[in-house]
Design an enzyme around this catalytic site. Structure first.
Site, short mmCIF file in Angstrom:
data_model
loop_
_atom_site.label_atom_id
_atom_site.label_comp_id
_atom_site.label_asym_id
_atom_site.label_seq_id
_atom_site.Cartn_x
_atom_site.Cartn_y
_atom_site.Cartn_z
N LYS A 177 -2.60 2.96 -1.91
CA LYS A 177 -2.33 3.91 -0.84
C LYS A 177 -1.41 5.03 -1.30
CE LYS A 177 -1.38 5.79 3.19
NZ LYS A 177 -2.26 6.83 3.76
N LEU A 178 -0.34 4.68 -2.01
CA LEU A 178 0.59 5.70 -2.50
C LEU A 178 -0.08 6.62 -3.51
CD1 LEU A 178 3.83 3.55 -2.86
CD2 LEU A 178 3.29 5.21 -1.07
#
Length: 206
Positions: A177-178
């Site tokens: 996600k990051l």
């Protein structure tokens, strides 16, 4: 075991993303308990049939499933741990599904704290904007114990158009996600720089 459709789910965090996600679970027929640090955010869902609770620990039925969609590491920790935290009410066999964009470090800490109580922490951070959340069209990055992933799979299908599994360690989903956030941010910055260059060069040709 009572099926998730018959037991009450919990949902903590009713911001721009959490509110439409919680609403989709409610409209899919799940009984829903909701909590938000600003109580007024829950009014719409309560009017639609959700149950408001005063403390995060009251979100959970013993051995049940609780979702969270919170702003950051500190918010996740505040809602999860302590005498009033959701972990205090989850009980052995329960599952906490965190959809927040939090750090891999807090994901590892959450996994350990949940395991100490016989519960499971699953990371399911989402990619998409509030309109995608409202339409149930999020992209979901999922990581956690296989049995827990299987159990929450039908719930995630309500929230997203696709679920991508990244293994048994919750932190892995947060890394993905990051990385996705970084790619989007980098692409936007590159677009701005390209447009600025084009405008400057076009002005010089006039």
């Amino acid at each position: 075991m009572v099926t998730e459709a018959l037991s009450a789910l919990g949902f903590a965090g009713l911001g721009r993303m959490g509110l439409p996600m919680a609403r989709n679970l409610l409209r899919a027929g799940y009984r829903l308990r909701v909590y938000n640090r600003t109580p007024g955010r829950a009014d719409e869902l309560v009017a639609e049939g959700a149950q408001w609770v005063e403390r995060p620990r009251d979100l959970a039925e013993p051995g049940g499933v609780v979702f969270s969609m919170l702003a950051d590491d500190a918010a996740l920790e505040a809602v999860t741990v302590g005498d009033d935290g959701l972990l205090a009410g989850l009980a052995p066999g329960g599952i906490h599904v965190s959809c927040s964009a939090v750090s891999p470090a807090i994901a590892r800490r959450m996994k350990r704290l949940h395991a100490e109580r016989g519960c499971v922490y699953v990371a399911a951070p989402v990619v998409g904007r509030p309109d995608a959340a409202a339409a149930g069209k999020l992209w979901i990055c999922l990581a956690g114990e296989p049995a827990a992933r299987e159990r929450v799979g039908p719930l995630l299908q309500v929230l997203g158009q696709a679920v991508f599994v990244f293994g048994n360690e919750p932190a892995a989903a947060n890394v993905v996600k990051l990385a996705a956030n970084f790619l989007v941010g980098s692409a936007l910055e590159a677009l701005v720089e390209a447009l600025a260059l084009a405008v400057d060069e076009a002005a010089g040709l006039l």
